[in-house]
Write a protein that holds these residues in place. Structure first.
Motif, mmCIF file in Angstrom:
data_model
loop_
_atom_site.group_PDB
_atom_site.id
_atom_site.type_symbol
_atom_site.label_atom_id
_atom_site.label_comp_id
_atom_site.label_asym_id
_atom_site.label_seq_id
_atom_site.Cartn_x
_atom_site.Cartn_y
_atom_site.Cartn_z
ATOM 1 N N GLN A 79 1.321 1.758 -3.353
ATOM 2 C CA GLN A 79 0.289 2.032 -2.346
ATOM 3 C C GLN A 79 -0.504 3.190 -2.501
ATOM 4 O O GLN A 79 -1.688 2.875 -1.679
ATOM 5 C CB GLN A 79 1.505 2.435 -1.263
ATOM 6 C CG GLN A 79 2.818 1.666 -0.828
ATOM 7 C CD GLN A 79 2.190 0.441 -0.124
ATOM 8 O OE1 GLN A 79 1.175 0.245 0.250
ATOM 9 N NE2 GLN A 79 2.868 -0.666 -0.338
ATOM 10 N N ARG A 80 -0.506 4.092 -3.282
ATOM 11 C CA ARG A 80 -1.610 5.112 -3.655
ATOM 12 C C ARG A 80 -2.832 4.131 -4.003
ATOM 13 O O ARG A 80 -3.839 4.528 -3.878
ATOM 14 C CB ARG A 80 -0.990 6.082 -4.494
ATOM 15 C CG ARG A 80 0.109 7.246 -3.995
ATOM 16 C CD ARG A 80 0.406 8.175 -4.986
ATOM 17 N NE ARG A 80 1.253 8.996 -4.338
ATOM 18 C CZ ARG A 80 2.532 9.019 -4.518
ATOM 19 N NH1 ARG A 80 3.156 8.079 -5.417
ATOM 20 N NH2 ARG A 80 3.416 9.880 -3.972
ATOM 21 N N ASN A 132 -8.901 0.864 -1.071
ATOM 22 C CA ASN A 132 -9.553 0.865 0.406
ATOM 23 C C ASN A 132 -10.604 1.970 0.613
ATOM 24 O O ASN A 132 -11.552 1.752 1.464
ATOM 25 C CB ASN A 132 -8.186 0.702 1.421
ATOM 26 C CG ASN A 132 -7.630 -0.444 1.464
ATOM 27 O OD1 ASN A 132 -8.083 -1.487 1.026
ATOM 28 N ND2 ASN A 132 -6.458 -0.483 1.691
ATOM 29 N N ARG A 175 -3.667 1.271 -3.535
ATOM 30 C CA ARG A 175 -4.269 0.553 -2.373
ATOM 31 C C ARG A 175 -5.154 1.451 -1.492
ATOM 32 O O ARG A 175 -6.075 0.978 -0.992
ATOM 33 C CB ARG A 175 -3.141 -0.018 -1.455
ATOM 34 C CG ARG A 175 -2.363 -1.333 -2.215
ATOM 35 C CD ARG A 175 -1.355 -1.998 -1.141
ATOM 36 N NE ARG A 175 -1.928 -2.396 0.095
ATOM 37 C CZ ARG A 175 -1.579 -2.590 1.218
ATOM 38 N NH1 ARG A 175 -0.292 -2.372 1.342
ATOM 39 N NH2 ARG A 175 -2.111 -3.105 2.118
ATOM 40 N N TRP A 176 -4.591 2.647 -1.403
ATOM 41 C CA TRP A 176 -5.032 3.677 -0.542
ATOM 42 C C TRP A 176 -6.475 3.881 -1.234
ATOM 43 O O TRP A 176 -7.597 3.997 -0.519
ATOM 44 C CB TRP A 176 -4.414 4.856 -0.452
ATOM 45 C CG TRP A 176 -5.076 5.932 0.226
ATOM 46 C CD1 TRP A 176 -6.241 5.967 0.989
ATOM 47 C CD2 TRP A 176 -4.580 7.646 0.242
ATOM 48 N NE1 TRP A 176 -6.740 7.448 1.293
ATOM 49 C CE2 TRP A 176 -5.572 8.339 0.910
ATOM 50 C CE3 TRP A 176 -3.560 8.392 -0.256
ATOM 51 C CZ2 TRP A 176 -5.417 9.375 1.236
ATOM 52 C CZ3 TRP A 176 -3.617 9.458 -0.284
ATOM 53 C CH2 TRP A 176 -4.484 10.167 0.440
ATOM 54 N N THR A 227 -6.157 7.177 -8.794
ATOM 55 C CA THR A 227 -4.728 6.843 -8.276
ATOM 56 C C THR A 227 -3.801 7.733 -9.233
ATOM 57 O O THR A 227 -2.946 8.278 -8.709
ATOM 58 C CB THR A 227 -4.440 5.547 -8.666
ATOM 59 O OG1 THR A 227 -5.286 4.667 -7.738
ATOM 60 C CG2 THR A 227 -2.974 5.154 -7.898
ATOM 61 N N ASP A 248 -9.769 9.376 5.011
ATOM 62 C CA ASP A 248 -9.139 9.994 3.832
ATOM 63 C C ASP A 248 -9.137 11.282 3.566
ATOM 64 O O ASP A 248 -8.091 11.710 3.189
ATOM 65 C CB ASP A 248 -9.944 9.071 2.669
ATOM 66 C CG ASP A 248 -9.931 7.787 2.653
ATOM 67 O OD1 ASP A 248 -9.028 6.965 2.688
ATOM 68 O OD2 ASP A 248 -10.964 7.251 3.035
#
Length: 244
Positions: free
Chosen positions: A38-39, A45, A41-42, A157, A54
Motif C-alpha cells: 500500500q505504501r 499515486n 501505491r501511495w 517506498t 500527501d
C-alpha cells in the motif's frame, strides 16, 4: 541466576522477535509486508498529483512518531529517578512481591534492563522520525512534469518502509516492557507475560482481522492493476443504488 535470567528475558525476547519475524516473513507475509504494498501505491499515486494531501498524511505520521519518541525520553528519566529512590522502592516491593524478596542488586539490574528497553525504543522512534523526514523530502522532490520511473518509486517506498519498520520496533519495545513491570510482582510472571506478548504480537502480524483485510485490499489492487478496465466496466454496468 534464575532472577538474572527472568530479569533479562524480556529484553532477549524483544531482540529475538525482531530477528526471527523477518525470517518468517519470507514464507508468510506479515501485516507490515502487506502494508508496504500500500505504501508503494501511495507513492505511485503521489507522483500523479500536486496537492497538500500527501504532506498532510506524512505530517500525521511524523506527529505520532514524535509523540512516542518524547514519551520514551520521559520513561528513561523516570527510570533514572527510581535509581535515586531505591529505599522507597524496596519497601514497596516487600508488600508487593508474591514469591520472594529481591535484593538491591537484583532491582538495580532489572532497572538497567528497563532502561535499556526504553533507550532502544527512543533510538527506534528517533530513527523512524528521521527516515520519515527523508521520505517527505523525497516525496516533495518529485518532478510532476515527467513520468516517475519505477526505480524512483521503489526507492521512495523503501524509505517509507524503513521508517515504518523502526516505528514497529519502538512499539514492540513498549509491549515487551510490560513484562518487565510484571517482574516486580513475580519473576516467573514476567516470563509468562513476555510469552503472552509474543503470541499477541504474532497474532496481530500474521493472523489478525487487520491482516486479512489488508491482504484482501492488496489482492483487489493487484487485480485492478492487471485489468484497469474492470473498474470502469463495473461502474458502467452496476445499477444505481438509491434509497428504497
Amino acid at each position: 541466576m534464575t532472577t538474572l535470567f527472568t530479569s533479562v528475558f524480556p529484553l532477549l525476547a524483544y531482540l529475538a522477535y525482531n530477528i526471527i519475524v523477518p525470517l518468517i516473513e519470507r514464507a508468510r507475509p506479515s501485516l507490515s509486508v502487506i502494508m508496504n504494498m500500500q505504501r508503494r501505491r501511495w507513492v505511485a499515486n503521489a507522483t500523479r498529483r500536486e496537492s497538500p494531501f500527501d504532506a498532510i498524511l506524512s505530517g500525521n505520521i511524523m506527529g505520532s512518531v514524535s509523540f512516542l519518541a518524547s514519551t520514551s525520553v520521559l520513561l528513561v528519566l523516570a527510570v533514572f529517578a527510581v535509581f535515586g529512590q531505591l529505599t522507597t522502592l524496596m519497601e514497596a516491593l516487600e508488600s508487593l512481591s508474591l514469591e520472594r524478596t529481591y535484593s538491591v542488586l537484583d532491582v538495580q539490574i532489572h532497572l538497567g534492563v528497563m532502561l535499556a528497553m526504553f533507550v532502544l525504543a527512543f533510538f527506534a522512534f528517533t530513527l523512524s522520525l528521521r527516515q520519515f523526514n527523508h521520505f517527505c523530502i523525497m516525496l516533495g522532490a518529485l518532478d510532476h512534469d515527467r513520468v516517475t520511473t519505477d526505480e524512483e518509486i521503489d526507492a521512495i517506498t523503501q524509505m517509507n518502509g524503513l521508517g515504518a519498520r523502526n516505528f514497529n520496533s519502538g512499539i514492540r519495545a513498549y509491549y515487551f516492557s510490560v513484562s518487565t513491570v510484571a517482574w516486580f510482582v513475580s519473576e516467573w510472571l514476567a516470563v509468562a507475560v513476555c510469552l503472552v506478548t509474543v503470541l499477541v504480537l504474532a497474532h496481530r502480524e500474521f493472523f489478525s482481522s487487520a491482516h486479512r483485510t489488508a491482504a484482501s485490499a492488496a489482492v483487489i489492487a493487484a487485480r485492478l492493476r492487471q485489468n484497469p478496465g474492470a473498474a470502469v466496466n463495473r461502474d458502467r454496468t452496476d445499477p444505481p443504488r438509491g434509497n428504497l
